[in-house]
Design a protein around this motif. Structure first.
Motif, PDB file in Angstrom:
ATOM      1  N   GLY A 171       0.692  -1.184  -0.010  1.00 38.93           N
ATOM      2  CA  GLY A 171      -0.076   0.098   0.067  1.00 38.93           C
ATOM      3  C   GLY A 171       0.801   1.357   0.030  1.00 38.93           C
ATOM      4  O   GLY A 171       0.378   2.298  -0.615  1.00 38.93           O
ATOM      5  N   ARG A 172       2.040   1.171   0.683  1.00 39.05           N
ATOM      6  CA  ARG A 172       2.958   2.436   0.528  1.00 39.05           C
ATOM      7  C   ARG A 172       4.663   1.639  -0.048  1.00 39.05           C
ATOM      8  O   ARG A 172       4.475   0.641   0.235  1.00 39.05           O
ATOM      9  N   PRO A 173       5.041   2.749  -0.503  1.00 39.54           N
ATOM     10  CA  PRO A 173       6.478   1.938  -1.021  1.00 39.54           C
ATOM     11  C   PRO A 173       7.409   1.366  -0.084  1.00 39.54           C
ATOM     12  O   PRO A 173       7.212   2.024   1.136  1.00 39.54           O
ATOM     13  N   GLY A 174       8.371   0.483  -0.288  1.00 43.21           N
ATOM     14  CA  GLY A 174       9.440   0.070   0.678  1.00 43.21           C
ATOM     15  C   GLY A 174       9.254  -1.423   0.990  1.00 43.21           C
ATOM     16  O   GLY A 174      10.322  -2.152   0.943  1.00 43.21           O
ATOM     17  N   TYR A 184      11.585  -8.177  -1.523  1.00 41.23           N
ATOM     18  CA  TYR A 184      11.858  -9.076  -2.558  1.00 41.23           C
ATOM     19  C   TYR A 184      13.007  -8.864  -3.323  1.00 41.23           C
ATOM     20  O   TYR A 184      13.531  -9.937  -3.764  1.00 41.23           O
ATOM     21  N   GLY A 185      13.526  -7.504  -3.296  1.00 41.24           N
ATOM     22  CA  GLY A 185      14.859  -7.393  -4.094  1.00 41.24           C
ATOM     23  C   GLY A 185      15.997  -8.183  -3.497  1.00 41.24           C
ATOM     24  O   GLY A 185      16.915  -8.428  -4.123  1.00 41.24           O
ATOM     25  N   VAL A 186      16.021  -8.329  -2.049  1.00 39.56           N
ATOM     26  CA  VAL A 186      16.856  -9.004  -1.431  1.00 39.56           C
ATOM     27  C   VAL A 186      16.839 -10.544  -1.948  1.00 39.56           C
ATOM     28  O   VAL A 186      17.914 -11.092  -2.075  1.00 39.56           O
ATOM     29  N   PHE A 187      15.779 -11.149  -1.962  1.00 39.59           N
ATOM     30  CA  PHE A 187      15.496 -12.615  -2.516  1.00 39.59           C
ATOM     31  C   PHE A 187      15.766 -12.687  -3.968  1.00 39.59           C
ATOM     32  O   PHE A 187      16.414 -13.557  -4.420  1.00 39.59           O
ATOM     33  N   VAL A 212      16.043  -3.724   5.933  1.00 35.99           N
ATOM     34  CA  VAL A 212      14.817  -2.921   5.151  1.00 35.99           C
ATOM     35  C   VAL A 212      13.718  -2.662   6.305  1.00 35.99           C
ATOM     36  O   VAL A 212      13.225  -1.795   6.304  1.00 35.99           O
ATOM     37  N   LEU A 213      13.442  -3.714   7.276  1.00 30.51           N
ATOM     38  CA  LEU A 213      12.264  -3.563   8.266  1.00 30.51           C
ATOM     39  C   LEU A 213      12.747  -2.415   9.210  1.00 30.51           C
ATOM     40  O   LEU A 213      11.748  -1.550   9.450  1.00 30.51           O
ATOM     41  N   LYS A 214      14.017  -2.067   9.541  1.00 31.13           N
ATOM     42  CA  LYS A 214      14.147  -1.139  10.252  1.00 31.13           C
ATOM     43  C   LYS A 214      14.010   0.330   9.534  1.00 31.13           C
ATOM     44  O   LYS A 214      13.393   1.087  10.194  1.00 31.13           O
ATOM     45  N   GLU A 215      14.443   0.482   8.311  1.00 39.62           N
ATOM     46  CA  GLU A 215      13.970   1.524   7.632  1.00 39.62           C
ATOM     47  C   GLU A 215      12.653   1.645   7.472  1.00 39.62           C
ATOM     48  O   GLU A 215      12.148   2.948   7.442  1.00 39.62           O
ATOM     49  N   LEU A 216      11.632   0.574   7.107  1.00 42.93           N
ATOM     50  CA  LEU A 216      10.187   0.960   7.218  1.00 42.93           C
ATOM     51  C   LEU A 216       9.684   1.295   8.545  1.00 42.93           C
ATOM     52  O   LEU A 216       8.835   2.196   8.606  1.00 42.93           O
ATOM     53  N   VAL A 217      10.379   0.975   9.715  1.00 44.74           N
ATOM     54  CA  VAL A 217       9.869   1.375  11.002  1.00 44.74           C
ATOM     55  C   VAL A 217      10.221   2.918  10.901  1.00 44.74           C
ATOM     56  O   VAL A 217       9.271   3.488  11.422  1.00 44.74           O
ATOM     57  N   ARG A 218      11.289   3.323  10.493  1.00 52.64           N
ATOM     58  CA  ARG A 218      11.604   4.669  10.556  1.00 52.64           C
ATOM     59  C   ARG A 218      10.643   5.395   9.791  1.00 52.64           C
ATOM     60  O   ARG A 218       9.962   6.626  10.091  1.00 52.64           O
ATOM     61  N   LYS A 219      10.519   5.080   8.707  1.00 52.26           N
ATOM     62  CA  LYS A 219       9.592   5.678   7.485  1.00 52.26           C
ATOM     63  C   LYS A 219       8.191   5.834   8.225  1.00 52.26           C
ATOM     64  O   LYS A 219       7.397   6.893   8.168  1.00 52.26           O
TER      65      LYS A 219
END
Length: 616
Positions: free
Chosen positions: A354-357, A362-365, A433-440
């Protein structure tokens, strides 16, 4: 029934209490500016102060030579019942009543000095004074610094422009009635007040002309050409005023007595007797009050429209700032949980698309993991030299007889260990990525911005949970790699083509050649090739299973239980600890409090204006 002027006065006082007094940069000063008032304009020593004192029937303004009025004085007059005591209140001292008007004069001077210092400088910050008396009419007057032509010693060289600019900020407003005061013993063509009024009100619709010092004109002269509109015509009649003489001021002549003498002057004057009923300070006050009442009535629709617009803007501002927080622990806990859910909702939207990030996971995998697997040093590890070395070491003192099974196992174990690096790197990459999504998500959750302490607590709890998920993810992916090492896929090796142990000789008799092949380069190259095939098979398997493990241990857990431990901790907190989490930024709290007060003021003003307007 309260007059419209009295109602406007009360709204202006309420605006003043909130610091909204017009003429400034305040975002909410427009309501004050929209309310009609009367600005008193004139040159220095034109008799402005005497006109005001005559209207109030009180001696209350500071006097002296040069520039005396150095700040605008917003004077609100309130008519009370006969017999009631007169008193005054200042906007900056709302709870103190002044019954001694000599103290009023002193406080005006002291309050002026508080802003400007004991200098001859000026300030646009107004002084607000309300006077309650049976001897006044309902009226709002603004006494402005007198216009001047030159700067005297102790004044800025720009004082002339500064005063004119300050006066203009008031008289340029379409809701301002201009009371232009000019001395009768000077040529009206040189009047500073009329000159300025003509520039801002060329049609004269908003201008009332006042002639002072009629009794000081040269013998044999009069001001009838001005008073009867022949010298300079206005849409409203000119009014003549006779001020107290300096001798009367020195003797503290009573203002009521001065009014009586003024009436007698006009009644007995051979020049002005036919105009006596429309001359004097009492007539001027009634004329202004009546006109101001009608002026306000005509402006009610626009005032109401402005108030409604301001209410909408304040409601929107309150929604942005957030409503006040309840004080009881239950309501505070509910608020915290709601804020957590708002943050968690945004975080999930990032993961679900629903939001970017979330696509970065998926890019990691799809990119990082396959690239890391391709870069593993299997070519070097399975070189002929290393295969020979590992197989020889695995054989020990007894070389293998047929296939070097121990060598195979040791080569495979060593090769599979290389998969640990990419596996753990995938976990770390998804964790980042998860930490960055938490921050965003924290930054995008507008509701949380009100509470820095709660924001920090949620961020800390989220990151702590992500650390746990990462640890569990690493254990799982390493376990997957170890499982591949723990039990090899036997069918893979059974399907490999078997080496020929004997080579047929001419004549049909076999010749033993295996002893040479098993220690030759081709033999070890074949072993390396077989191990490489097996490792590639395992790599393909891990490429599919590692993402599953990472998603299960990290992404799915983050979606389902990111704040579970935080919820448990919050539920154990007492009221004081909950209040600390909801401790807002002081500047934001002050802003909300001001919005609440203004909202109350505007709604009350709208209701009162509507009620008065309907009655009329």
């Amino acid at each position: 029934m309260e007059s419209l002027i009295g109602l406007v006065n009360r709204i202006q006082r309420a605006c003043t209490a909130l610091g909204d007094y017009g003429g400034g940069d305040n975002a909410f000063s427009s309501l004050w500016d929209a309310l009609p008032s009367v600005a008193v304009v004139g040159g220095q020593s034109s008799g402005k102060s005497s006109v005001l004192e005559s209207i109030v029937a009180r001696d209350f303004l500071p006097r002296g030579s040069g520039i005396v009025t150095r700040r605008p004085l917003v004077l609100q007059l309130h008519k009370t019942d006969d017999g009631q005591q007169e008193y005054a209140e200042f906007g900056h001292m709302p709870r103190r009543k002044f019954t001694d008007f000599a103290m009023v004069r002193k406080e005006i001077a002291d309050e002026t000095d508080r802003i400007t210092g004991k200098t001859k400088m000026i300030s646009p910050v107004p002084i607000h004074l309300s006077i309650y008396s049976p001897n006044v009419v309902n009226l709002t007057l603004i006494d402005l610094p007198g216009l001047t032509k030159v700067a005297v010693e102790g004044q800025s060289q720009t004082i002339v422009e500064d005063i004119e600019n300050m006066v203009r900020t008031y008289v340029e407003k379409p809701n301002c009635i201009i009371l232009a005061v000019s001395p009768a013993n000077q040529d009206i063509a040189t009047s500073d007040a009329i000159k300025l009024a003509r520039e801002v009100d060329p049609t004269g619709e908003r201008t009332f002309g006042v002639l002072t010092k009629l009794d000081l004109m040269d013998k044999g002269t009069n001001a009838l050409d001005v008073l009867e509109g022949r010298s300079y015509r206005l849409q409203h009649p000119w009014v003549g005023i006779v001020n107290r003489s300096q001798a009367d001021i020195n003797k503290n002549v009573d203002m009521i007595y001065a009014r009586r003498k003024e009436r007698e002057y006009f009644a007995t004057s051979p020049d002005y007797g036919h105009l006596a009923s429309k001359m004097g300070s009492e007539y001027l006050a009634k004329l202004l009050s009546k006109h101001l009442e009608q002026f306000i009535k005509g402006r009610i629709p626009s005032i109401t429209s402005l108030i409604n617009k301001s209410i909408d803007e304040l409601e929107s501002e309150m929604d942005h700032l957030g409503r006040p927080i309840a004080v009881d622990a239950g309501a505070q806990l509910y608020t915290i949980l709601e804020l957590c859910r708002a943050f968690d909702k945004i975080f999930k939207e990032h993961l679900d698309g629903g939001r970017p990030g979330g696509d970065r996971i998926y890019g990691v995998f799809d990119n990082q993991l396959p690239a890391a697997l391709r870069k593993l040093p299997f070519d070097r590890y399975l070189s002929v030299q290393n295969v020979r070395k590992v197989v020889s070491e695995a054989d020990g003192y007894q070389p293998h007889l047929i296939a070097p099974e121990q060598g195979y196992r040791r080569l495979i174990d060593g090769a599979l260990n290389y998969f640990r690096g990419p596996a753990e790197a995938s976990v770390d990459a998804v964790h980042f990525v998860l930490k960055e999504l938490v921050r965003k998500s924290m930054g995008e959750c507008q509701e949380l911005k009100r509470f820095p302490s709660l924001q920090s607590a949620i961020a800390a709890a989220s990151n702590e949970a992500l650390e746990k998920f990462r640890d569990e993810g690493k254990k799982t992916v390493v376990r997957l790699v170890d499982m591949e090492s723990a039990y090899l896929t036997v069918d893979f090796f059974r399907k490999l083509p078997q080496e020929m142990e004997h080579t047929p000789q001419k004549g049909g008799k076999p010749e033993a050649a295996a002893a040479v092949d098993r220690y030759g380069e081709n033999h070890f190259r074949r072993i390396g090739s077989n191990v490489s095939s097996y490792v590639n098979m395992v790599s393909d398997t891990l490429r599919n299973t590692l993402p599953k493990a990472v998603v299960y241990c990290q992404v799915k857990e983050a979606k389902q239980s990111l704040l579970n431990y935080f919820y448990t901790q919050i539920g154990r907190k007492e009221g004081k600890a909950l209040a600390e989490l909801l401790d807002e930024d002081p500047a934001l709290m002050e802003r909300r409090m001001q919005c609440v007060k203004r909202l109350e003021l505007y709604k009350k003003a709208r209701d009162e204006i509507d009620s008065v307007a309907w009655v009329r």
